[in-house]
Design an enzyme around this catalytic site. Structure first.
Site, PDB file in Angstrom:
ATOM      1  N   LEU A 139      33.892  33.813  44.119  1.00  0.00           N
ATOM      2  CA  LEU A 139      33.279  34.318  45.347  1.00  0.00           C
ATOM      3  C   LEU A 139      32.753  35.728  45.138  1.00  0.00           C
ATOM      4  CD1 LEU A 139      35.993  33.219  47.942  1.00  0.00           C
ATOM      5  CD2 LEU A 139      33.652  32.352  47.825  1.00  0.00           C
ATOM      6  N   SER A 141      33.376  39.460  42.253  1.00  0.00           N
ATOM      7  CA  SER A 141      34.073  40.094  41.143  1.00  0.00           C
ATOM      8  C   SER A 141      34.048  41.599  41.333  1.00  0.00           C
ATOM      9  CB  SER A 141      33.403  39.730  39.812  1.00  0.00           C
ATOM     10  OG  SER A 141      34.091  40.321  38.726  1.00  0.00           O
ATOM     11  N   ALA A 142      35.212  42.239  41.183  1.00  0.00           N
ATOM     12  CA  ALA A 142      35.309  43.691  41.308  1.00  0.00           C
ATOM     13  C   ALA A 142      35.782  44.276  39.981  1.00  0.00           C
ATOM     14  CB  ALA A 142      36.254  44.059  42.452  1.00  0.00           C
ATOM     15  N   SER A 143      36.105  45.556  39.980  1.00  0.00           N
ATOM     16  CA  SER A 143      36.409  46.236  38.715  1.00  0.00           C
ATOM     17  C   SER A 143      37.723  45.768  38.096  1.00  0.00           C
ATOM     18  CB  SER A 143      36.463  47.750  38.944  1.00  0.00           C
ATOM     19  OG  SER A 143      37.313  48.061  40.023  1.00  0.00           O
ATOM     20  N   ALA A 145      39.635  42.733  39.324  1.00  0.00           N
ATOM     21  CA  ALA A 145      39.879  41.294  39.433  1.00  0.00           C
ATOM     22  C   ALA A 145      38.671  40.584  40.023  1.00  0.00           C
ATOM     23  CB  ALA A 145      41.114  41.048  40.304  1.00  0.00           C
ATOM     24  N   ASP A 307      41.657  51.866  51.220  1.00  0.00           N
ATOM     25  CA  ASP A 307      40.399  51.555  50.537  1.00  0.00           C
ATOM     26  C   ASP A 307      39.424  50.824  51.468  1.00  0.00           C
ATOM     27  OD1 ASP A 307      38.634  51.491  48.420  1.00  0.00           O
ATOM     28  OD2 ASP A 307      39.494  49.697  47.506  1.00  0.00           O
TER      29      ASP A 307
END
Length: 481
Positions: A139, A141-143, A145, A307
């Site tokens: 769905l 993608s981040a830094s 996970a 965050d």
């Protein structure tokens, strides 16, 4: 006799060399950007026509923005988080924001074969044994996970499976060390602010983000607090599947909604005027829900989601707000929570002497370089800890020559408070992004009084008259300073 596995040796050498390669790339690029600005400042001394200054600064910011974008894009990982922090319309130059805002959701995805290896190792079973369905395409993608949509066997509800990128923790810690050295240099030469303490807090918080068990516990703790302290929680918090949580895998409830920054586009698709009364009412409700949740978390509990960048906020039916990603949470000690409550009241009441007292209580050490220290310190407090923008502005420049930070040096800043500062900055960026100027200090004033009263620091006889917290009063326009 075992055959030598040259591929394995090559991979180990490559893994060992990568941190050095990243460090070299960072320092080469950071030095280029920094020296570009220093040379430009020298050139500016020879330009007598003041009218040309703004145009020249804009060109310099554009040039630097391309270099910062390239560095963050090429290095990825931790530098995507830096792009999130810098790419805010209230903090960085406009040219930087225009470039960096496009980076925030561009972390490369890990191939599914590698995801499968992590999942099956962590859960101790094959994907087919645990999940009825599992979408191989993430769905997002981040830094740290990426997340996949799935359905657990024996359960008809959709879930989100968060899987940590393999090998990312070691590289991110190398990046943070480099940033700390750079921050230490900058605060000794150019920016009179305790940047090093901020980077230490970033290191601590990001270290926590690699432990998904901790994140799951934090999510449940915040969920219980908000649901127990409100007839209806101001924000939705996903439920965790406790039997499917490890240090590198987290399975949670799927939340349906659209990203907050896509709200205007979604309204336009549905034929709703983004600037009409219906749209404005929806924006007010969204901002009020977020502000209410954060005021309660920070001032009443002291344990808060730290965050609130746009990628972590979804808007559902009826303007319901879902708050995602609890990797960065913070617990304030009571003395800092109550000291911050005092500062909120000082900002809301425009009380310069109380702001000075609150800074001292919080351990924020300042050195004045101007005559009207108290008023400048109050302005500094507003810049750092309130969401309201000055009249006629949509961008703050904290490090410009006429800013309060240039007039009052911040020599020491408690690491624990950086998460509060960052949270307020992100909330300010959100409010600017959806076109509403509001003061979180005004909204939180009553909560701050309640926190002080509950601690015995504000007696009933001395309790100040609470400000009305209706939306009409929260957004009356800029207050006088």
């Amino acid at each position: 006799m075992h055959a030598i596995d040259f591929k394995e040796i090559q991979e180990k050498l490559s893994d060992g060399f990568r941190p050095w390669q990243r460090s070299f790339q960072f320092w080469a690029r950071a030095t280029d950007i920094y020296t570009g600005y220093k040379v430009f400042q020298l050139r500016m001394n020879f330009v007598k026509d003041v009218n040309k200054h703004e145009e020249m600064w804009e060109r310099q910011h554009e040039l630097a923005a391309h270099k910062v974008y390239s560095m963050c894009s090429d290095l990825g990982g931790f530098f995507l988080k830096i792009a999130q922090i810098l790419g805010k319309p209230d903090l960085a130059p406009a040219a930087w924001v225009r470039k960096l805002v496009t980076l925030c959701d561009q972390a490369p995805a890990t191939p599914f074969d590698a995801v499968r290896v992590v999942l099956e190792k962590e859960l101790g079973k094959s994907i087919e044994q645990v999940f009825e369905t599992f979408d191989e395409k993430p769905l997002g993608s981040a830094s740290i996970a990426q997340v996949h949509r799935a359905r657990v066997k024996g359960d008809k509800r959709d879930v989100v499976v968060k899987v940590q990128h393999p090998g990312v923790e070691k590289l991110m810690m190398v990046d943070i060390r480099n940033l700390q050295i750079f921050a230490l240099y900058m605060q000794k030469t150019d920016i009179k602010f305790d940047l090093f303490s901020m980077t230490k807090e970033i290191e601590k918080q990001i270290g926590y983000e690699f432990d998904f068990k901790r994140e799951a516990n934090a999510m449940e703790k915040i969920r219980r607090f908000l649901y127990d302290n409100n007839r209806k929680s101001p924000v939705l918090v996903p439920r965790v599947f406790p039997n499917l949580v490890t240090r590198k895998v987290l399975v949670m409830e799927f939340m349906n909604g659209i990203p907050i920054l896509s709200l205007g586009d979604e309204m336009a698709k549905r034929g709703i005027n983004p600037h009409g009364k219906m749209a404005e009412a929806a924006k007010f409700n969204i901002l009020h829900s977020l502000s209410q949740a954060y005021g309660q978390m920070i001032l009443k509990s002291g344990f808060f989601h730290a965050d609130p960048h746009p990628g972590n906020i979804l808007i559902g039916k009826g303007s319901e707000v879902a708050l995602l990603d609890y990797g960065q949470v913070k617990e304030l000690p009571d003395h800092l929570r109550l000291g911050y409550a005092n500062l909120v009241i000082a900002i809301a009441d425009n009380n310069a002497s109380l702001a000075l007292q609150s800074f001292r209580e919080l351990g924020i050490a300042t050195v004045a370089k101007c005559k009207n220290e108290q008023q400048e310190l109050l302005q500094l407090a507003k810049t750092m800890f309130d969401t309201e923008m000055p009249p006629g502005t949509t961008t703050l420049q904290p490090f410009s020559e006429d800013s309060s930070i240039k007039k009052i040096s911040v020599e020491a800043f408690p690491e624990e408070l950086f998460s509060v500062l960052r949270t307020v900055v992100l909330l300010r960026g959100l409010s600017v992004g959806i076109g509403i100027n509001y003061s979180c200090a005004q909204h939180w004033r009553a909560m701050a009084e309640e926190a002080l009263h509950a601690s015995g620091r504000l007696s009933t006889g001395r309790k100040q008259k609470r400000r009305c917290s209706s939306l009409r009063r929260l957004y009356p326009g800029p207050r006088e300073s």
